[in-house]
Design an enzyme around this catalytic site. Structure first.
Site, PDB file in Angstrom:
ATOM      1  N   GLU A 178      -4.823  10.180  -4.057  1.00 42.61           N
ATOM      2  CA  GLU A 178      -4.069  11.141  -5.070  1.00 42.61           C
ATOM      3  C   GLU A 178      -4.400  10.859  -6.553  1.00 42.61           C
ATOM      4  O   GLU A 178      -5.251  10.128  -6.957  1.00 42.61           O
ATOM      5  CB  GLU A 178      -2.488  10.679  -5.315  1.00 42.61           C
ATOM      6  CG  GLU A 178      -2.177   9.294  -5.732  1.00 42.61           C
ATOM      7  CD  GLU A 178      -1.750   8.909  -6.870  1.00 42.61           C
ATOM      8  OE1 GLU A 178      -2.134   9.562  -7.755  1.00 42.61           O
ATOM      9  OE2 GLU A 178      -0.768   7.914  -7.133  1.00 42.61           O
ATOM     10  N   ARG A 195       3.306   0.576  -6.752  1.00 40.64           N
ATOM     11  CA  ARG A 195       3.331   1.712  -5.728  1.00 40.64           C
ATOM     12  C   ARG A 195       2.822   2.948  -5.673  1.00 40.64           C
ATOM     13  O   ARG A 195       3.596   3.725  -5.133  1.00 40.64           O
ATOM     14  CB  ARG A 195       4.852   1.257  -4.752  1.00 40.64           C
ATOM     15  CG  ARG A 195       5.313  -0.052  -4.533  1.00 40.64           C
ATOM     16  CD  ARG A 195       6.582   0.021  -4.094  1.00 40.64           C
ATOM     17  NE  ARG A 195       6.388  -0.182  -2.610  1.00 40.64           N
ATOM     18  CZ  ARG A 195       5.995  -1.226  -1.934  1.00 40.64           C
ATOM     19  NH1 ARG A 195       5.878  -2.419  -2.599  1.00 40.64           N
ATOM     20  NH2 ARG A 195       5.737  -1.082  -0.516  1.00 40.64           N
ATOM     21  N   CYS A 228     -11.083   7.204  -5.489  1.00 45.82           N
ATOM     22  CA  CYS A 228     -11.839   6.343  -5.020  1.00 45.82           C
ATOM     23  C   CYS A 228     -12.206   4.876  -5.517  1.00 45.82           C
ATOM     24  O   CYS A 228     -12.057   3.983  -5.065  1.00 45.82           O
ATOM     25  CB  CYS A 228     -13.152   6.745  -4.585  1.00 45.82           C
ATOM     26  SG  CYS A 228     -14.103   7.232  -5.975  1.00 45.82           S
ATOM     27  N   HIS A 246     -19.004   8.530  -5.916  1.00 45.79           N
ATOM     28  CA  HIS A 246     -17.896   7.812  -5.004  1.00 45.79           C
ATOM     29  C   HIS A 246     -18.483   6.282  -5.028  1.00 45.79           C
ATOM     30  O   HIS A 246     -19.335   5.840  -5.182  1.00 45.79           O
ATOM     31  CB  HIS A 246     -18.100   8.596  -3.572  1.00 45.79           C
ATOM     32  CG  HIS A 246     -17.181   7.708  -2.631  1.00 45.79           C
ATOM     33  ND1 HIS A 246     -15.870   7.681  -2.696  1.00 45.79           N
ATOM     34  CD2 HIS A 246     -17.790   7.380  -1.452  1.00 45.79           C
ATOM     35  CE1 HIS A 246     -15.377   7.391  -1.653  1.00 45.79           C
ATOM     36  NE2 HIS A 246     -16.303   6.922  -0.691  1.00 45.79           N
ATOM     37  N   ASP A 272     -13.853   2.011   3.705  1.00 42.38           N
ATOM     38  CA  ASP A 272     -13.815   2.916   2.712  1.00 42.38           C
ATOM     39  C   ASP A 272     -12.191   3.395   3.112  1.00 42.38           C
ATOM     40  O   ASP A 272     -11.791   4.132   3.778  1.00 42.38           O
ATOM     41  CB  ASP A 272     -14.576   4.287   2.900  1.00 42.38           C
ATOM     42  CG  ASP A 272     -14.648   5.084   1.612  1.00 42.38           C
ATOM     43  OD1 ASP A 272     -13.887   5.330   0.945  1.00 42.38           O
ATOM     44  OD2 ASP A 272     -15.951   5.667   1.625  1.00 42.38           O
TER      45      ASP A 272
END
Length: 286
Positions: A43, A68, A73, A111, A128
């Site tokens: 998210e 939580r 990435c 990334h 990943d």
């Protein structure tokens, strides 16, 4: 949360619904990656809520374990690396450039992915949990054959000079840097640089993706995770559910329904919704 404390590792394992593995082997890595993907959402809500994103291990654990939440990435794989190291895996951070439109590569540090060594003589593995829709299990980093996964057929290939300009990634004359292309069902996903990196090295990439109008992360909020049969994604007021090859879309009405969907499907508790119009980007880099 202090990454050195055993109770932090216990809390992380509880967060993803996993038992402490008996040994850091390939089977344990596969189990941990699968559980992470189904419990911790991919998210970008912090970007749209105006929350700071700091690439420090303690703060990543605070967000993902204590609060939580999920992340993108740098946060997800950065935190996962902490967990894996605490469990005895040997982990190296790797940077990658994502293939975009017309096969063009994105920025350096576009990334973060993980090179993971296990104690059973297999691997090394490419793990990943931060690429969104990706492989369900770790991929054998040294294998150049097709690797079948519930989410597709993946192949890791020597990167070629042609791939830089978007033509035939993974084939042709090697690019000379030892980079690897990751392909899914024949289409290139990202180009992997095998040189070891540190978490701080990704600060510029993280800043770019949370501030640039060219970044897909600043355009609209998204929250998504794997399910046992597919994927569930919340984009604005649209709830998208994928089961196999079937895709279902549900339009949510009120803001209260959307907040409830974040709680029910992702375990994310918000006191307000992120705006859907994208991020207003400043010219300053802070």
């Amino acid at each position: 949360m202090d990454p050195r404390l055993p109770q932090t590792t216990d809390a992380y394992l509880e967060r993803i619904g996993a038992d402490r593995p008996a040994r850091p082997d390939a089977a344990a890595l596969r189990e941990l990656q699968g559980r992470h993907l189904t419990t911790v959402p991919f998210e970008n809500l912090s970007i749209h809520l105006g929350e700071d994103i700091v690439l420090e291990e303690e703060l990543l654990l605070d967000k993902i374990v204590a609060d939580r939440r999920g992340g993108f990435c740098y946060e997800l794989n950065g935190a996962f690396a902490v967990l894996l190291r605490a469990l005895g895996f040997r982990v190296t951070l790797l940077q990658a450039r994502v293939y975009g439109e017309a096969g063009r590569l994105g920025i350096p540090y576009d990334h973060m992915a993980l090179r993971v060594e296990t104690d059973d003589g297999t691997g090394p593995w490419l793990a990943d949990v931060g690429f969104g829709d990706h492989a369900e299990g770790p991929l054998a980093l040294g294998d150049r054959a097709d690797q079948r996964d519930p989410r597709g057929t993946f192949r890791i290939a020597q990167a070629s000079a042609e791939g830089v300009d978007g033509a035939s990634p993974g084939a042709g004359v090697p690019c000379g840097y030892g980079d690897l292309d990751l392909l899914r069902d024949g289409a290139p996903e990202f180009r992997l640089d095998l040189r070891p990196r540190e978490l701080d090295d990704f600060r510029a990439g993280s800043w770019y993706h949370r501030t640039s109008p060219e970044s897909g992360f600043t355009r609209s909020p998204v929250c998504s995770r794997f399910t046992a049969t597919g994927r569930i994604t919340l984009k604005g007021h649209k709830l998208l559910t994928t089961v196999g090859t079937e895709r279902h879309e549900t339009q949510l009405g009120s803001d209260e329904e959307v907040l409830a969907a974040y709680r029910e499907h992702f375990g994310v508790r918000l006191d307000r919704l992120p705006p859907e119009g994208g991020v207003v980007v400043s010219a300053s880099n802070g």
